[in-house]
Write a protein that holds these residues in place. Sequence first.
Motif, short mmCIF file in Angstrom:
data_model
loop_
_atom_site.label_atom_id
_atom_site.label_comp_id
_atom_site.label_asym_id
_atom_site.label_seq_id
_atom_site.Cartn_x
_atom_site.Cartn_y
_atom_site.Cartn_z
N ASP A 10 0.80 -1.09 0.16
CA ASP A 10 -0.05 0.07 0.07
C ASP A 10 0.94 1.15 0.00
O ASP A 10 0.48 2.24 -0.54
CB ASP A 10 -1.10 0.05 1.11
N SER A 11 2.11 1.24 0.55
CA SER A 11 2.83 2.34 0.85
C SER A 11 4.07 2.52 -0.10
O SER A 11 4.64 3.64 -0.11
CB SER A 11 3.02 2.50 2.33
N ILE A 12 4.61 1.33 -0.57
CA ILE A 12 5.78 1.21 -1.25
C ILE A 12 5.73 0.46 -2.55
O ILE A 12 5.21 -0.63 -2.38
CB ILE A 12 7.02 1.17 -0.14
N ALA A 13 6.55 0.81 -3.46
CA ALA A 13 6.50 -0.15 -4.61
C ALA A 13 8.19 -0.25 -4.88
O ALA A 13 8.99 0.92 -4.85
CB ALA A 13 5.95 0.50 -5.94
N LEU A 14 8.62 -1.32 -5.34
CA LEU A 14 10.00 -1.69 -5.76
C LEU A 14 10.09 -1.97 -7.14
O LEU A 14 9.27 -2.85 -7.67
CB LEU A 14 10.53 -2.72 -4.88
N LEU A 15 10.74 -1.15 -7.78
CA LEU A 15 10.81 -1.42 -9.29
C LEU A 15 12.38 -1.79 -9.70
O LEU A 15 13.39 -1.42 -8.91
CB LEU A 15 10.58 -0.15 -10.12
N GLU A 16 12.73 -2.61 -10.77
CA GLU A 16 14.23 -2.87 -11.13
C GLU A 16 14.25 -2.25 -12.42
O GLU A 16 13.25 -2.21 -13.23
CB GLU A 16 14.35 -4.31 -10.98
N SER A 17 15.64 -1.97 -12.97
CA SER A 17 15.83 -1.30 -14.25
C SER A 17 15.58 -2.68 -15.14
O SER A 17 15.51 -3.70 -14.74
CB SER A 17 17.10 -1.06 -14.32
N GLY A 18 15.49 -1.93 -16.43
CA GLY A 18 15.06 -2.92 -17.43
C GLY A 18 16.24 -4.11 -17.88
O GLY A 18 15.74 -5.13 -18.36
N SER A 19 17.35 -4.05 -17.46
CA SER A 19 18.29 -4.79 -17.74
C SER A 19 18.41 -5.96 -16.67
O SER A 19 18.87 -6.93 -16.86
CB SER A 19 19.53 -3.96 -17.63
N ARG A 20 17.48 -5.68 -15.43
CA ARG A 20 17.36 -6.79 -14.45
C ARG A 20 16.21 -7.70 -14.92
O ARG A 20 15.22 -7.39 -15.62
CB ARG A 20 17.38 -6.20 -13.03
N ASP A 21 16.08 -8.79 -14.16
CA ASP A 21 14.89 -9.82 -14.28
C ASP A 21 14.83 -10.78 -13.40
O ASP A 21 15.44 -11.59 -13.43
CB ASP A 21 15.39 -10.45 -15.94
N ILE A 22 13.91 -10.20 -12.32
CA ILE A 22 13.75 -11.34 -11.29
C ILE A 22 13.49 -12.48 -11.42
O ILE A 22 13.98 -13.52 -10.96
CB ILE A 22 12.94 -10.60 -10.19
N LYS A 23 12.37 -12.70 -12.58
CA LYS A 23 12.13 -14.07 -12.77
C LYS A 23 13.26 -15.04 -13.38
O LYS A 23 13.47 -16.26 -12.73
CB LYS A 23 11.06 -14.02 -13.74
#
Lengths: 87, 345
Positions: free
Chosen positions: B115-128
Amino acid sequence: MKINKVARAGTMESSDIFIMVQPGDNQGLDIRLSSVVIDQYGNHIRNVIMETLKSMNIEDIELTANDRGALDYTIRSRVETAVKRAL
Amino acid sequence: MYEIVVHKIDIKSHMREKTERFLASFGLAMDGDVEYTIIARIGDRIIGTCSFAGKVIKCFAVAKEYQNIGISERLLTEITNVMFDRGIQDSFIFTRPENKVLFEGFGFKEIYATDSIALLESGSRDIKGYIARMFKNSGLDGGEKAALVVNCNPFTLGHRYLIQKASENNIQVVVFVVEEDLSLFPFPVRMNLIKEGLKDLENVTVLPGGEYIISSGTFPTYFLREDEEKDKAYQSLDAGIFGKYIAPVFNIKKRYLGTETYSKTTDEYNQAMIDILPNYGVETVLVERIEVDSKIVSASTVRQLIREDRWSEIRVMVPDSTYNYLLSDEAIPVIENIKKSNSRH
């Protein structure tokens, strides 16, 4: 031809494209594109990038592109610059 | 027309205070771990700012009347260029959920949002892709597993007890070791002592935790406390990432947690796990800590005993492998550091 380091070119400003390249792990031309106009021009941008890489004889690369509405010549020059910086 | 300039500021100068005041008008604070800060200004007036710490872009704001004229773009380009020159090619951004769209326009992808925070990663990363590779490299099969995440700074009989419990009650157990090297015992040492101390438990696999389990990229407040609200948000993020990305790939059905008496962060972290993991089909199992001579066995107790040179008490809290290491020449610089520091880690 193979690149051997990480390099980037371009900015995230409007009408530009930000390119980052790094050596691939034998996956061929691995392109990750994000664009503000991906629905309209995604395939076209991808093709321009592919062709630029092929014209430079690059066969194995990991390329991240963040497009902000760049025209073809901008895309070509940014890709070329990034690749040359990575050689 | 007036000119907008973007440049670095000296975070130890009076400019920091000016930038902090600017951030405060957005309800933001300058985080304690910020390494590098840039501002956009017209004359003396700050109209935008952005910072980074490690791999994380943070403390980002642009004055309302100057939004949508390319200032965010200049700030982000400049900060990622500086990061790049320092060898940081991939980055994370923590932001309010309502600003997610802005960063998605710059090629960032959402990993997880509360609800209070979002975590994003740059396009060169890929968590999956990253988690899939982690699983493939582990050599594990697709069977159901129980998991633990440990720092083990250093490995004690308390850790051993907790992991043994999991080993007795489950077919397969995975132990993820916090990989970030911000603890007094270096990662390779922690990893070795854990492997040594669990050698006889055949169904236990010890793995490096990688970049998405309690790393400073995804969970900065584990290493550096901020205010309570922020801590809570980050804990939920870490729990959510484990549930959403790691548990399904490794087929983890249970997560074991040790009760925590001394560390408030860990206690709240456990609570976040208990609240969030069941949503992803992961059961949480809370195990009471063991005591030796009515003292709770924990790594922080062991570090305190090291500071006070109380070796006979340390002896009963750690397995042979850890104790032998502590007596070895290799441990001398580590012990010196422990004696010098009062750090939680």
